[in-house]
Enzyme design. Structure first.
Site, PDB file in Angstrom:
ATOM      1  N   ALA A 137       0.886  -1.125   0.169  1.00 36.24           N
ATOM      2  CA  ALA A 137      -0.147  -0.027  -0.066  1.00 36.24           C
ATOM      3  C   ALA A 137       0.936   1.152  -0.031  1.00 36.24           C
ATOM      4  O   ALA A 137       2.150   1.158   0.453  1.00 36.24           O
ATOM      5  CB  ALA A 137      -0.996   0.010   1.026  1.00 36.24           C
ATOM      6  N   GLY A 197       0.354  -5.032   0.853  1.00 37.23           N
ATOM      7  CA  GLY A 197      -0.631  -4.960   0.031  1.00 37.23           C
ATOM      8  C   GLY A 197      -0.453  -5.819  -1.178  1.00 37.23           C
ATOM      9  O   GLY A 197      -1.529  -6.127  -1.927  1.00 37.23           O
ATOM     10  N   GLU A 257      -0.836  -9.203  -0.583  1.00 38.07           N
ATOM     11  CA  GLU A 257      -2.349  -9.696  -0.239  1.00 38.07           C
ATOM     12  C   GLU A 257      -3.019  -9.719  -1.468  1.00 38.07           C
ATOM     13  O   GLU A 257      -4.018 -10.253  -1.555  1.00 38.07           O
ATOM     14  CB  GLU A 257      -2.653  -8.512   0.876  1.00 38.07           C
ATOM     15  CG  GLU A 257      -2.286  -8.990   1.981  1.00 38.07           C
ATOM     16  CD  GLU A 257      -2.245  -7.513   3.064  1.00 38.07           C
ATOM     17  OE1 GLU A 257      -1.969  -6.593   2.674  1.00 38.07           O
ATOM     18  OE2 GLU A 257      -2.655  -7.930   4.255  1.00 38.07           O
ATOM     19  N   GLU A 307       4.825  -5.080   6.823  1.00 38.70           N
ATOM     20  CA  GLU A 307       4.308  -3.964   7.561  1.00 38.70           C
ATOM     21  C   GLU A 307       4.793  -3.764   9.016  1.00 38.70           C
ATOM     22  O   GLU A 307       4.585  -2.929   9.550  1.00 38.70           O
ATOM     23  CB  GLU A 307       2.655  -4.288   7.621  1.00 38.70           C
ATOM     24  CG  GLU A 307       2.100  -4.098   6.459  1.00 38.70           C
ATOM     25  CD  GLU A 307       1.980  -5.550   5.654  1.00 38.70           C
ATOM     26  OE1 GLU A 307       2.817  -6.338   5.917  1.00 38.70           O
ATOM     27  OE2 GLU A 307       1.191  -5.703   4.733  1.00 38.70           O
TER      28      GLU A 307
HETATM   29  N1  DAK Z   1       4.489   3.084  -0.984  1.00 31.64           N
HETATM   30  C1  DAK Z   1       5.010   4.351  -1.576  1.00 31.64           C
HETATM   31  N2  DAK Z   1       6.144   4.307  -2.151  1.00 31.64           N
HETATM   32  C2  DAK Z   1       7.029   3.205  -2.371  1.00 31.64           C
HETATM   33  C3  DAK Z   1       6.445   2.274  -1.900  1.00 31.64           C
HETATM   34  C4  DAK Z   1       5.470   1.987  -0.920  1.00 31.64           C
HETATM   35  N3  DAK Z   1       4.958   0.659  -0.607  1.00 31.64           N
HETATM   36  N4  DAK Z   1       7.562   1.296  -2.015  1.00 31.64           N
HETATM   37  C5  DAK Z   1       8.287   1.801  -2.866  1.00 31.64           C
HETATM   38  N5  DAK Z   1       7.984   3.065  -3.241  1.00 31.64           N
HETATM   39  C6  DAK Z   1       8.759   4.124  -3.794  1.00 31.64           C
HETATM   40  C7  DAK Z   1       9.976   4.769  -3.300  1.00 31.64           C
HETATM   41  O1  DAK Z   1       9.413   5.536  -2.191  1.00 31.64           O
HETATM   42  C8  DAK Z   1      10.679   5.294  -4.276  1.00 31.64           C
HETATM   43  O2  DAK Z   1      10.166   6.538  -4.772  1.00 31.64           O
HETATM   44  P1  DAK Z   1      11.363   7.772  -4.786  1.00 31.64           P
HETATM   45  O3  DAK Z   1      11.948   7.974  -3.849  1.00 31.64           O
HETATM   46  O4  DAK Z   1      11.824   7.188  -6.221  1.00 31.64           O
HETATM   47  O5  DAK Z   1      10.341   8.794  -5.190  1.00 31.64           O
HETATM   48  C9  DAK Z   1      10.367   4.211  -5.487  1.00 31.64           C
HETATM   49  O6  DAK Z   1       9.129   3.735  -5.166  1.00 31.64           O
HETATM   50  C10 DAK Z   1      11.287   3.213  -5.862  1.00 31.64           C
HETATM   51  O7  DAK Z   1      11.624   2.593  -4.395  1.00 31.64           O
HETATM   52  P2  DAK Z   1      13.217   2.530  -3.928  1.00 31.64           P
HETATM   53  O8  DAK Z   1      14.212   3.492  -4.250  1.00 31.64           O
HETATM   54  O9  DAK Z   1      12.852   2.147  -2.475  1.00 31.64           O
HETATM   55  O10 DAK Z   1      13.782   1.126  -4.541  1.00 31.64           O
HETATM   56  P3  DAK Z   1      14.558  -0.221  -4.137  1.00 31.64           P
HETATM   57  O11 DAK Z   1      14.743  -0.894  -5.310  1.00 31.64           O
HETATM   58  O12 DAK Z   1      15.810   0.565  -3.384  1.00 31.64           O
HETATM   59  O13 DAK Z   1      13.831  -0.839  -2.995  1.00 31.64           O
HETATM   60  C11 DAK Z   1      11.795  -1.977  -2.109  1.00 31.64           C
HETATM   61  C12 DAK Z   1      12.645  -1.544  -3.177  1.00 31.64           C
HETATM   62  C13 DAK Z   1      10.657  -2.754  -2.528  1.00 31.64           C
HETATM   63  C14 DAK Z   1      12.729  -2.879  -1.084  1.00 31.64           C
HETATM   64  C15 DAK Z   1      11.486  -0.848  -1.241  1.00 31.64           C
HETATM   65  O14 DAK Z   1      11.077  -0.037  -2.177  1.00 31.64           O
HETATM   66  C16 DAK Z   1      10.439  -0.882  -0.047  1.00 31.64           C
HETATM   67  O15 DAK Z   1      10.911  -1.480   0.773  1.00 31.64           O
HETATM   68  N6  DAK Z   1       9.443  -0.621  -0.364  1.00 31.64           N
HETATM   69  C17 DAK Z   1       8.286  -0.589   0.889  1.00 31.64           C
HETATM   70  C18 DAK Z   1       7.919  -2.021   1.029  1.00 31.64           C
HETATM   71  C19 DAK Z   1       6.819  -2.012   2.122  1.00 31.64           C
HETATM   72  O16 DAK Z   1       7.106  -1.771   3.287  1.00 31.64           O
HETATM   73  N7  DAK Z   1       5.683  -2.564   1.973  1.00 31.64           N
HETATM   74  C20 DAK Z   1       4.668  -2.677   2.819  1.00 31.64           C
HETATM   75  C21 DAK Z   1       3.615  -1.438   2.710  1.00 31.64           C
HETATM   76  S1  DAK Z   1       2.789  -1.316   3.885  1.00 31.64           S
HETATM   77  C22 DAK Z   1      -5.158  -1.533   4.885  1.00 31.64           C
HETATM   78  C23 DAK Z   1      -4.828  -2.664   4.648  1.00 31.64           C
HETATM   79  C24 DAK Z   1      -3.510  -3.115   4.252  1.00 31.64           C
HETATM   80  C25 DAK Z   1      -2.431  -2.113   4.176  1.00 31.64           C
HETATM   81  C26 DAK Z   1      -2.927  -0.884   4.490  1.00 31.64           C
HETATM   82  C27 DAK Z   1      -4.202  -0.646   4.909  1.00 31.64           C
HETATM   83  N8  DAK Z   1      -6.329  -1.038   5.311  1.00 31.64           N
HETATM   84  C28 DAK Z   1      -7.390  -2.414   5.541  1.00 31.64           C
HETATM   85  C29 DAK Z   1      -6.839   0.026   5.946  1.00 31.64           C
HETATM   86  C30 DAK Z   1      -1.217  -2.602   3.624  1.00 31.64           C
HETATM   87  C31 DAK Z   1      -0.170  -1.932   4.099  1.00 31.64           C
HETATM   88  C32 DAK Z   1       1.010  -2.139   3.126  1.00 31.64           C
HETATM   89  O17 DAK Z   1       1.184  -2.644   2.346  1.00 31.64           O
END
Ligand code: DAK
Length: 258
Positions: free
Chosen positions: A65, A109, A112, A132
């Site tokens: 997400a 997400g 998921e 998360e």
């Molecule tokens: N959200 C927003 N931007 C993201 C992102 C994300 N999840 N993942 C990557 N990006 C963006 C980065 O900020 C970066 O943007 P700029 O800095 O270039 O502007 C761009 O994508 C490229 O990412 P990286 O520079 O980080 O690329 P790398 O190859 O170095 O790393 C990575 C790739 C996938 C390992 C890293 O980007 C990363 O760790 N990303 C986050 C992964 C993460 O934590 N995912 C979980 C998110 S929380 C809900 C239910 C469910 C959810 C929410 C609410 N409700 C029922 C209300 C779900 C929550 C989640 O999924």
């Protein structure tokens, strides 16, 4: 319909939906999930479409997400807005089969969303995770529930508590994905699977999807009864007569969804 965050191609009975926020690794925004829900709902209504494929880019199916969007949210925003609920429920209401073709990151997400599909075909580069916990939150659209059903308690705990990523080989070994294919062959193999499904009777296909999904909702005795009754009902269809006659006559069946 014109979309901003996804690309939809309908060709040869397959609706192929590509998540398209490359700058954010296809992070799931409200807009993206809303558009995806609209696209799969349209595909459900379109008689031409017999199978749906959801995919992302080579680097990311979806990296979760959108963290930038969520970072601004309060409990009240999240609870009262019921974020992602309508859109994800719309996806799981679709009765036609949905295949997730996953390359690169399928995190949070994104993992998921892949699990909401009927099965996952992964490329060798795929990485799955529920990270998360690293953000001070937890999975919210199936990462503790569906993942536990796919891979069992121990791995679901491991993935959710440590936030580690699982590669494609491990994901296949533990039943999260149905098959792993070479990176370059991901779409070819996925479209071949979708075309194979599209060639069957839609009555069988949709009944099978309903019946397998029952296995995750009801006790075994009830699930077996549900399956048996659906099986009995197939004998009311022309496609059953055609399928069995074609086998005996050593020819390809001509299903008409009747
Ligand atoms: N959200 C927003 N931007 C993201 C992102 C994300 N999840 N993942 C990557 N990006 C963006 C980065 O900020 C970066 O943007 P700029 O800095 O270039 O502007 C761009 O994508 C490229 O990412 P990286 O520079 O980080 O690329 P790398 O190859 O170095 O790393 C990575 C790739 C996938 C390992 C890293 O980007 C990363 O760790 N990303 C986050 C992964 C993460 O934590 N995912 C979980 C998110 S929380 C809900 C239910 C469910 C959810 C929410 C609410 N409700 C029922 C209300 C779900 C929550 C989640 O999924």
């Amino acid at each position: 319909m014109a979309y901003e965050t996804i690309i939809v191609d309908v060709d040869d009975h397959i609706a192929r939906i590509t998540l398209n926020r490359p700058d954010a690794l296809n992070a799931l925004s409200e807009e993206l999930l809303g558009e995806l829900a609209d696209a799969v709902t349209d595909a459900q209504k379109d008689d031409k479409v017999r199978c749906i494929v959801i995919t992302g880019s080579e680097k990311a199916f979806a990296a979760g997400a959108d963290i930038a969007m969520m970072s601004e949210m309060s409990f009240v925003d999240s609870f009262m807005g019921n974020l992602f609920t309508d859109s994800t429920e719309a996806i799981t209401r679709v009765r036609k089969p949905i295949i997730a073709a996953v390359s690169g990151y399928a995190l949070g997400g994104g993992c998921e969303l892949a699990m909401m599909c009927d099965f996952i075909i992964a490329s060798e580069s795929a990485k799955f995770g529920q990270p998360e916990v690293n953000l001070g939150v937890m999975a919210g659209i199936g990462g503790t529930q569906r993942l536990a059903r796919f891979v069992g308690k121990s791995k679901a705990m491991d993935m959710n508590l440590t936030g580690r990523f699982m590669n494609a080989e491990e994901a296949e070994r533990c039943g999260l994905v149905s098959r792993v294919v070479p990176n370059k062959k991901l779409m070819e193999e996925t479209m071949a699977a979708a075309n194979k499904i599209a060639s069957k009777s839609m009555i069988s296909v949709m009944a099978i999807k309903e019946s397998v999904n029952q296995a995750f909702e009801v006790p075994l005795r009830d699930g077996l009864l549900f399956e048996r009754r659906l099986f009995h009902s197939m004998f009311a269809t022309d496609d059953q007569s055609e399928g069995m006659a074609a086998f005996l006559e050593k020819r390809e069946p001509q299903f008409r969804d009747k």
